[in-house]
Design an enzyme around this catalytic site. Structure first.
Site, PDB file in Angstrom:
ATOM      1  N   TYR A 269      -6.075   3.396 -23.734  1.00  0.00           N
ATOM      2  CA  TYR A 269      -6.614   5.057 -24.389  1.00  0.00           C
ATOM      3  C   TYR A 269      -6.169   5.198 -25.979  1.00  0.00           C
ATOM      4  O   TYR A 269      -6.327   6.233 -26.597  1.00  0.00           O
ATOM      5  CB  TYR A 269      -5.575   5.972 -23.444  1.00  0.00           C
ATOM      6  CG  TYR A 269      -6.249   6.232 -22.198  1.00  0.00           C
ATOM      7  CD1 TYR A 269      -6.011   5.022 -21.359  1.00  0.00           C
ATOM      8  CD2 TYR A 269      -7.356   6.894 -21.721  1.00  0.00           C
ATOM      9  CE1 TYR A 269      -6.588   5.192 -19.990  1.00  0.00           C
ATOM     10  CE2 TYR A 269      -7.719   7.070 -20.506  1.00  0.00           C
ATOM     11  CZ  TYR A 269      -7.340   5.905 -19.555  1.00  0.00           C
ATOM     12  OH  TYR A 269      -8.060   5.984 -18.383  1.00  0.00           O
TER      13      TYR A 269
ATOM     14  N   LYS B 116      -0.038  -4.284 -13.526  1.00  0.00           N
ATOM     15  CA  LYS B 116      -0.791  -5.346 -13.396  1.00  0.00           C
ATOM     16  C   LYS B 116      -0.337  -6.692 -14.298  1.00  0.00           C
ATOM     17  O   LYS B 116      -0.709  -7.433 -14.929  1.00  0.00           O
ATOM     18  CB  LYS B 116      -2.326  -5.157 -13.965  1.00  0.00           C
ATOM     19  CG  LYS B 116      -3.427  -6.339 -13.518  1.00  0.00           C
ATOM     20  CD  LYS B 116      -3.348  -6.227 -12.105  1.00  0.00           C
ATOM     21  CE  LYS B 116      -4.539  -7.159 -11.728  1.00  0.00           C
ATOM     22  NZ  LYS B 116      -4.492  -7.800 -10.470  1.00  0.00           N
TER      23      LYS B 116
ATOM     24  N   ASP C 153      -3.370  -3.624  -7.770  1.00  0.00           N
ATOM     25  CA  ASP C 153      -4.226  -3.840  -6.550  1.00  0.00           C
ATOM     26  C   ASP C 153      -3.668  -3.680  -5.212  1.00  0.00           C
ATOM     27  O   ASP C 153      -4.263  -3.372  -4.206  1.00  0.00           O
ATOM     28  CB  ASP C 153      -5.275  -5.085  -6.850  1.00  0.00           C
ATOM     29  CG  ASP C 153      -4.474  -6.194  -7.254  1.00  0.00           C
ATOM     30  OD1 ASP C 153      -3.370  -6.037  -7.833  1.00  0.00           O
ATOM     31  OD2 ASP C 153      -4.628  -7.737  -7.013  1.00  0.00           O
TER      32      ASP C 153
ATOM     33  N   ASP D 181      -4.563   6.821 -14.306  1.00  0.00           N
ATOM     34  CA  ASP D 181      -5.930   7.235 -14.133  1.00  0.00           C
ATOM     35  C   ASP D 181      -6.514   6.985 -12.962  1.00  0.00           C
ATOM     36  O   ASP D 181      -6.916   7.769 -12.249  1.00  0.00           O
ATOM     37  CB  ASP D 181      -6.833   6.705 -15.401  1.00  0.00           C
ATOM     38  CG  ASP D 181      -7.880   7.759 -15.777  1.00  0.00           C
ATOM     39  OD1 ASP D 181      -8.097   8.651 -14.831  1.00  0.00           O
ATOM     40  OD2 ASP D 181      -8.756   7.439 -16.432  1.00  0.00           O
TER      41      ASP D 181
END
Ligand code: NAP
Length: 403
Positions: free
Chosen positions: A146, A213, A265, A289
């Site tokens: 972002y 991640k 995930d 988000d």
């Protein structure tokens, strides 16, 4: 409001709070929310405390009155009052104007996006046991992808970067690649994780989960995880324990906050399959988000999900609707005002007026249970009574007054 030398928000009994009404359906939603807030403050404090709502302009209203979507005086007003609440704002597409929401977060350095997610009895949800999910998500709000560092495929700057990366850093990128940069720093990750740990301890939460991640992005997402564990060990060693330590020696875990981590995930299936195992979640911007909307959808609450953007050091905080302006329903007194109302609950808790927050939340829950709901819930709840945006608010006020 002001900040004490000790860094505590000082809230007078008669407090001024700025509000941004919002575009599109914002005026309907704000009018409905305000009568609920006022009724709850009156009920809780019987005139000993009160809110003076101060309108500050942003979005289309500001464009009309001031010729800019986000006037400097709006930012100054929020800074001088510390806490504000806002409805949804339009993001003009293709004008080069950055989202007002993003600008507010960046200019005021509101680094923590806090989204509580829980189920309210009667809300139609897509899972069998929506009540099992009750989490608070802390999303880092200022960096990650972002940061807006992007170059279009084929542009001069993208080609320049590709050339640099290929020649200087031994990469093998196509000269046609679009490029985006994902900066994440230790200081900004740790201030977000610190806020999440403090919240967890204050609320006696079972666990704090770092979502990342890191198996793919080792030096950004992986570092976020590492910095989180380091922070817990260096600043909260007496109050926290890692999941690994707790598994090896359960006796050591007694009374301590368990800090664990999950790859993003996996986390998406964990909240679906083992929701009750999670309580507070800290994540980088992009994961946060996705995860906060997915979690809200799981409890059927996307339309009523509240949010707060907070800087715990300066005290600045803006509480806001998490949905958009729903322009097709503007001026119809139709949409669900629940997102701003529950954001108000967060705001009152933040300023220490928790009696008001509790009254509003309980009364909104009773209204939903009684099946008097706006069109979005009405179309999913058999036997429900359809009410307008303002009527939904009036129902909540009736429950507040009766309680
Ligand atoms: P949106 O305004 O959230 O609307 C999408 C759909 O969500 C609506 O058509 C409606 O569904 C449902 N919805 C939204 N708010 C609702 C409410 N209060 N009660 C019941 N249902 C509600 O998303 P969008 O159409 O993509 O965005 C419109 C504008 O809002 C854009 O300019 C966007 O940039 C802006 N936006 C602002 C914020 C913010 O200020 N925080 C956030 C997101 C988007 P149905 O059609 O099924 O009835």
């Amino acid at each position: 409001m002001s900040m004490s030398k000790e860094g505590q928000l000082v809230v007078p009994d008669a407090v001024d709070i700025p509000f941004i009404e919002g575009d599109g359906t914002g005026s309907d939603i704000w009018a409905a929310s305000r009568i609920v807030f006022d009724a709850a403050v009156k009920k809780a404090y019987n005139g000993k405390r009160s809110v003076n709502w101060v309108e500050v302009l942003a979005g289309e209203k500001a464009q009309e009155a001031k010729g800019t979507m986000l006037p400097d005086e709006t930012l100054e007003q929020i800074k001088s009052h510390f806490v504000a609440i806002k409805g949804p704002l339009t993001t003009p597409i293709g004008t080069g104007f950055r989202s007002i929401n993003v600008t507010l977060r960046q200019v005021l350095d509101l680094y923590a996006c806090v989204r509580p997610v829980k189920w309210y009895n009667g809300v139609p949800a897509p899972v069998t046991h929506p009540q099992d999910l009750n989490v608070v998500i802390f999303r880092e709000n200022t960096e990650d992808v972002y940061a807006g560092l992007e170059w279009q495929s084929g542009s001069e700057k993208a080609k320049k970067l590709v050339h640099f990366l290929n020649t200087e850093l031994d990469c093998k990128l196509s000269s046609e690649a679009g490029i985006g940069i994902k900066p994440m720093t230790k200081a900004n990750s740790q201030r977000l994780i610190r806020a999440a740990i403090k919240y967890s301890l204050a609320n006696r939460s079972k666990s704090l989960t770092l979502v990342h991640k890191g198996n793919i992005m080792k030096y950004t997402e992986g570092a976020f995880k590492q910095w989180g564990y380091e922070l817990a060990a260096s600043e909260f060693s007496n109050q926290t324990i890692t999941e690994t330590q707790a598994t090896e020696n359960p006796a050591l875990a007694s009374g301590k906050l368990i800090v664990n981590d999950r790859i993003a995930d996996n986390m998406f299936q964990q909240i679906l399959l083992r929701p009750s195992e999670y309580s507070v979640i800290a994540c980088p911007n992009l994961n946060g988000d996705y995860l906060s909307d997915a979690a809200a959808a799981q409890v059927g609450g996307l339309g009523i999900a509240p949010g707060g953007n907070i800087n715990y050091e300066t005290g600045y905080a803006v509480f806001e609707a998490t949905h958009g302006t729903a322009p097709k329903y503007a001026g119809q007194d139709k949409v669900n005002p629940g997102s701003v109302i529950l954001s108000g609950v967060m705001m009152f808790e933040y300023i220490g007026w928790s009696e008001v927050g509790k009254l509003i939340e309980t009364s909104m829950a009773k209204t939903i249970e009684s099946k008097k709901v706006t069109y979005d819930f009405h179309r999913q709840i058999p036997g429900a009574t359809l009410v307008k945006c303002s009527e939904f608010a009036n129902e909540i006020v009736t429950h507040i007054e009766k309680s």
